[in-house]
Design a protein around this motif. Structure first.
Motif, PDB file in Angstrom:
ATOM      1  N   THR A  72       1.326  -1.053  -0.151  1.00  0.00           N
ATOM      2  CA  THR A  72       0.205   0.041   0.156  1.00  0.00           C
ATOM      3  C   THR A  72       0.913   0.827  -0.365  1.00  0.00           C
ATOM      4  N   THR A  73       0.184   2.758  -0.339  1.00  0.00           N
ATOM      5  CA  THR A  73       0.857   3.789  -0.203  1.00  0.00           C
ATOM      6  C   THR A  73       0.189   4.464   0.823  1.00  0.00           C
ATOM      7  N   THR A  74      -0.172   4.306   2.221  1.00  0.00           N
ATOM      8  CA  THR A  74      -0.186   4.361   3.214  1.00  0.00           C
ATOM      9  C   THR A  74       0.083   5.331   3.546  1.00  0.00           C
ATOM     10  N   PRO A  75      -0.213   6.919   4.195  1.00  0.00           N
ATOM     11  CA  PRO A  75       0.495   7.897   4.451  1.00  0.00           C
ATOM     12  C   PRO A  75      -0.196   7.855   6.268  1.00  0.00           C
ATOM     13  N   TRP A  76       1.239   6.937   6.986  1.00  0.00           N
ATOM     14  CA  TRP A  76       0.857   6.408   8.569  1.00  0.00           C
ATOM     15  C   TRP A  76       1.327   7.257   9.088  1.00  0.00           C
ATOM     16  N   THR A  77       2.179   8.169   8.755  1.00  0.00           N
ATOM     17  CA  THR A  77       2.898   9.607   9.617  1.00  0.00           C
ATOM     18  C   THR A  77       2.235  11.030   9.316  1.00  0.00           C
ATOM     19  N   THR A  78       1.921  10.935   7.754  1.00  0.00           N
ATOM     20  CA  THR A  78       1.674  12.099   7.494  1.00  0.00           C
ATOM     21  C   THR A  78       0.319  12.747   6.687  1.00  0.00           C
ATOM     22  N   ASP A  79      -0.906  11.424   6.620  1.00  0.00           N
ATOM     23  CA  ASP A  79      -1.879  12.171   7.132  1.00  0.00           C
ATOM     24  C   ASP A  79      -2.724  11.954   8.417  1.00  0.00           C
ATOM     25  N   LEU A  80      -3.826  12.431   8.045  1.00  0.00           N
ATOM     26  CA  LEU A  80      -5.164  11.879   9.126  1.00  0.00           C
ATOM     27  C   LEU A  80      -5.426  11.492   8.495  1.00  0.00           C
ATOM     28  N   PRO A  81      -6.749   9.941   9.305  1.00  0.00           N
ATOM     29  CA  PRO A  81      -6.645   9.776  10.493  1.00  0.00           C
ATOM     30  C   PRO A  81      -5.133   8.632  10.778  1.00  0.00           C
ATOM     31  N   TRP A  82      -4.719   8.499   9.462  1.00  0.00           N
ATOM     32  CA  TRP A  82      -2.925   7.294   9.985  1.00  0.00           C
ATOM     33  C   TRP A  82      -2.207   7.786  11.090  1.00  0.00           C
ATOM     34  N   ALA A  83      -1.775   8.943  10.980  1.00  0.00           N
ATOM     35  CA  ALA A  83      -1.399   9.443  12.148  1.00  0.00           C
ATOM     36  C   ALA A  83      -1.622   8.864  13.178  1.00  0.00           C
ATOM     37  N   TRP A  84      -2.731   9.452  13.428  1.00  0.00           N
ATOM     38  CA  TRP A  84      -3.364   8.468  15.481  1.00  0.00           C
ATOM     39  C   TRP A  84      -3.692   7.455  15.108  1.00  0.00           C
ATOM     40  N   ILE A  85      -3.814   6.873  13.975  1.00  0.00           N
ATOM     41  CA  ILE A  85      -3.889   5.148  14.001  1.00  0.00           C
ATOM     42  C   ILE A  85      -2.384   4.722  14.266  1.00  0.00           C
ATOM     43  N   SER A  86      -1.695   4.990  13.332  1.00  0.00           N
ATOM     44  CA  SER A  86       0.171   4.837  13.901  1.00  0.00           C
ATOM     45  C   SER A  86      -0.093   5.107  15.079  1.00  0.00           C
ATOM     46  N   LEU A  87       0.588   6.840  15.611  1.00  0.00           N
ATOM     47  CA  LEU A  87       0.318   6.745  17.136  1.00  0.00           C
ATOM     48  C   LEU A  87      -0.508   5.434  18.215  1.00  0.00           C
ATOM     49  N   VAL A  88      -1.360   5.685  18.079  1.00  0.00           N
ATOM     50  CA  VAL A  88      -2.517   5.097  19.117  1.00  0.00           C
ATOM     51  C   VAL A  88      -1.720   3.894  18.783  1.00  0.00           C
TER      52      VAL A  88
END
Lengths: 306, 444
Positions: free
Chosen positions: A161-177
């Motif tokens: 995938t190309t999910t932006p885990w650290t640079t877009d929402l909600p992915w950044a929160w999903i990553s941190l949580v």
């Protein structure tokens, strides 16, 4: 009766007066060393911090003008330089806490219930779940920053995938949580395990005799038995989540924009990077008050159920 | 032990600062006194040290490949000066700028240090560093020895607080292999806006997103700064009273930069440093990055790369640059021997800046830059062509606080979360508030 009373009184008069005098100060003498530490490292800094929050304070400038409650007032004045950023960071802290606390209560409990059974390799699994907790936040942060890199990280490579885990929402929160749950669930699991082992086995046997199933056992024996432990776990987890700083600082750097910049991160930046320590101290006390209120509410909720 | 940094842990970050506060409060007002001395007419400092043996603590942030070069220079200096022993401590720059003021305030500061040019005024205003006009006089350094922007940047309130060691500008780093595969001349990187966009179109046709736009400060904000100046704008007005980066040139600059993402020349959501890693991996072709990239790219023996001045996208040539400046720190009690020895060290290193250039910098001194030896360093020499049109932020205390709003604006725009104009106007409004706060604080 009279003779007995006289004998008792005589004994009292002879033996007790010296004991009473000594007893009155002994406990305080034992407490003095701890009070010195508490006063020196908790009380005085807290009072000093209050003092700092009433000033425009930069510890290297000769002038530290007294500004009264201006630093607090600025936090409630939409036109001030810090209002937007502060409440944005409080919102970030709130989002993270609301998202991570339920998971950090439920997932470790599930893990603890599984591990609490007898089965081969139990010790191994206990160690596996607890192991991440031993690592410091810097190790965790750098490790997951590389794994979650949207362009070049292993997670996207494996998932295709190309999910932006650290640079877009909600992915950044999903990553941190996700990272935080993975990192710290072992701690709560161990606390739950200790609590589970304190529940008398007889209660489960009684429930079984009464024909209760697994769910009924959990609801009527396990949960009530864990209530004191649960109180500690809830408050501890809420406070830790609200104080999240290292993960956001290292993994997302507060991005996108300042969406994942938590309150502690903004306070640290204001005080230690911009050297506006009065303002940072005021923010700290506001956060403290908010957390005190939340803790009180949690205590009330647990007491009500009793 | 709590799993996160708790508030106590966060406050512990300020433990050094807290200790400094207590010591400062209890002691005399030594380190907080207004700094005296200096000024344009200062008498020249000594160029040789003949006093008793001294040890000098030299702190800096050279955590990259450049640190090894500085270590070599220090070893050489120590060998040649038996009565001066310089020892180097290296910290991450972000930590450095927190540790040093706290250390100075507590009376445990180092003797010598390096500061980025945009931090000199702030630390001068806060009484952390000492004027060095006497050292400039003894070195016979004048504006003619440096390009004007470099020389003027170390001055605050008519006093010189920094001696320039180097200039580290942005440059265009390109992957020759990727360019060649797309049908571009690997020896002729684009130099104009048209050439740049033509190259990107060819790369796109070849399946390469040729110009990764990073939303983060390193080096997205620096890229924006360069474009802003190229389009005729500036960050602030004269004297830094108001932010001007949200005016038309700023909007043009940020729009151009953000369009790299919108037009598919860059992936969306580029993470910090991913653009450089992609350049090395053959997924990126053109990367505007700092000169410190030379050390990183040089490590990769299989990589065919080149360096060139950044293309001129706007109406004029301009490029972001930083500069490492030597500083001397205020001490609780002044030791004239250490001060003199420190100036001798700075003097010596300043004349060795060619060796430092090999570590991936452009020497601040003109004579070194024009020497045949320096011109034989191809990447450094290519980037040095920009020396006369480099730009720095104004020498105003606290300027970094206001510049942080630009970092946020670039981030929000390039991540496509705000329109460029909106992102910049929000940031400018906030920057204006911060500038006003800082004028009150520093008395500017």
């Amino acid at each position: 009766m009279t003779i007995l009373q006289e004998r008792t009184q005589a004994a009292d008069e002879t033996a007790n007066p010296p004991m009473r005098r000594n007893a009155s100060i002994t406990p305080y003498l034992f407490l003095v060393p701890y009070f010195v530490l508490f006063a020196g490292f908790m009380l005085l800094p807290a009072i000093y911090g209050l003092w700092i929050s009433l000033h425009d304070w930069d510890y290297l400038l000769p002038g530290k003008p007294f500004v009264g409650l201006d630093n607090y007032q600025a936090l409630f004045d939409p036109a001030s330089a810090v209002f937007d950023f502060f409440w944005q960071s409080m919102q970030a802290t709130g989002i993270f806490t609301v998202a991570s606390v339920p998971l950090l209560l439920v997932v470790p409990l599930a893990v603890a219930l599984l591990i609490n059974r007898k089965f081969p390799g139990r010790t191994f699994f206990r160690a596996v779940y607890f192991a991440p907790y031993v690592l410091g936040v810097a190790v965790i942060g750098v490790l997951w920053r590389f794994l979650l890199d949207p362009n070049l990280g292993a997670v996207n490579a494996v998932l295709g995938t190309t999910t932006p885990w650290t640079t877009d929402l909600p992915w950044a929160w999903i990553s941190l949580v996700g990272v935080t749950v993975w990192w710290t669930l072992g701690f709560n699991a161990v606390i739950y395990l200790a609590g589970l082992q304190d529940i008398p086995r007889e209660l489960y046997e009684a429930a079984r005799i009464d024909g209760g199933g697994k769910w009924a056992e959990f609801r009527h024996v396990t949960l009530p038995g864990l209530r004191p432990v649960l109180l500690f776990v809830v408050i501890n987890t809420v406070l830790n989540s609200a104080n999240m700083f290292g993960q956001a600082y290292l993994i997302t750097q507060g991005a996108p924009g300042v969406e994942t910049r938590t309150a502690i991160m903004y306070i640290a930046q204001t005080g230690l990077r911009d050297f506006k320590m009065g303002s940072a101290a005021a923010m700290s006390y506001l956060l403290t008050i908010a957390l005190l209120l939340i803790s009180l509410i949690i205590f009330r909720l647990f007491r009500t159920k009793d | 032990m709590n799993p996160y940094l708790t508030r106590r842990g966060a406050l512990g970050l300020g433990a050094g600062a807290g200790t400094a506060i207590l010591l400062s409060a209890c002691g005399d007002s030594g380190p907080n006194e207004k700094v005296t001395g200096g000024g344009p007419n200062a008498a020249p400092a000594a160029t040789a040290y003949t006093g008793p043996n001294v040890s000098l603590a030299f702190w800096n942030g050279f955590t990259g490949g450049d640190g090894a070069f500085m270590k070599t220079l220090i070893d050489q200096f120590n060998t040649e000066h038996q009565n001066i022993k310089v020892s180097m401590n290296v910290y991450q720059w972000a930590d450095y700028y927190q540790k040093v003021p706290a250390a100075v305030s507590s009376g445990n500061g180092p003797d010598l240090g390096i500061m980025h040019v945009d931090s000199v005024a702030t630390n001068a205003a806060r009484g952390v560093i000492l004027p060095l006009d006497d050292l400039a006089a003894s070195l016979s350094l004048t504006e003619d020895d440096f390009s004007p922007p470099v020389w003027q940047a170390g001055v605050y309130n008519q006093k010189r607080y920094g001696i320039p060691l180097d200039v580290h500008p942005l440059g265009l780093f390109y992957n020759k292999t990727v360019m060649e595969k797309a049908g571009l001349d690997p020896e002729k990187p684009p130099a104009t806006a048209d050439e740049y966009l033509t190259a990107l179109d060819k790369l796109k046709s070849a399946g390469v997103q040729g110009s990764w736009a990073t939303p983060f400060q390193f080096t997205g904000s620096m890229w924006f700064h360069s474009l802003l100046w190229q389009f005729g704008g500036d960050l602030f007005d004269a004297g830094a009273q108001k932010a001007t980066f949200a005016q038309d040139p700023g909007v043009q600059a940020l729009t151009w930069y953000t369009d790299l993402v919108r037009k598919g020349y860059s992936p969306r959501n580029v993470a910090q440093d991913a653009d450089l890693v992609a350049l090395r991996n053959g997924k990126n072709a053109l990367n505007w990055n700092g000169i410190w990239t030379i050390n990183t790219l040089s490590e990769d023996k299989n990589l065919q790369w080149g360096a060139a001045p950044v293309p001129q996208i706007g109406t004029q040539k301009a490029v972001w640059a930083g500069s490492h400046q030597f500083v001397q720190f205020k001490q609780r009690s002044q030791d004239d021997n250490k001060l003199t020895a420190g100036k001798v060290f700075i003097n010596w290193i300043s004349q060795k800046s060619l060796e430092w250039a090999k570590g991936g910098q452009v020497p601040a001194r003109k004579d070194v830059r024009e020497s045949a030896e320096f011109k034989a360093l191809p990447a450094q020499a290519a980037l040095a062509q920009q020396i006369d049109y480099v730009h720095y932020p104004p020498s105003v205390p606290g300027i970094g606080d206001a510049l942080n709003t630009v970092v946020t604006a670039v981030n929000e725009s390039v991540l496509l979360r705000k329109e460029p104009a909106k992102a910049l106007s929000d940031a400018a409004a906030k920057a204006d508030q911060i500038l006003e706060q800082n004028r009150k604080k520093y008395g500017g």
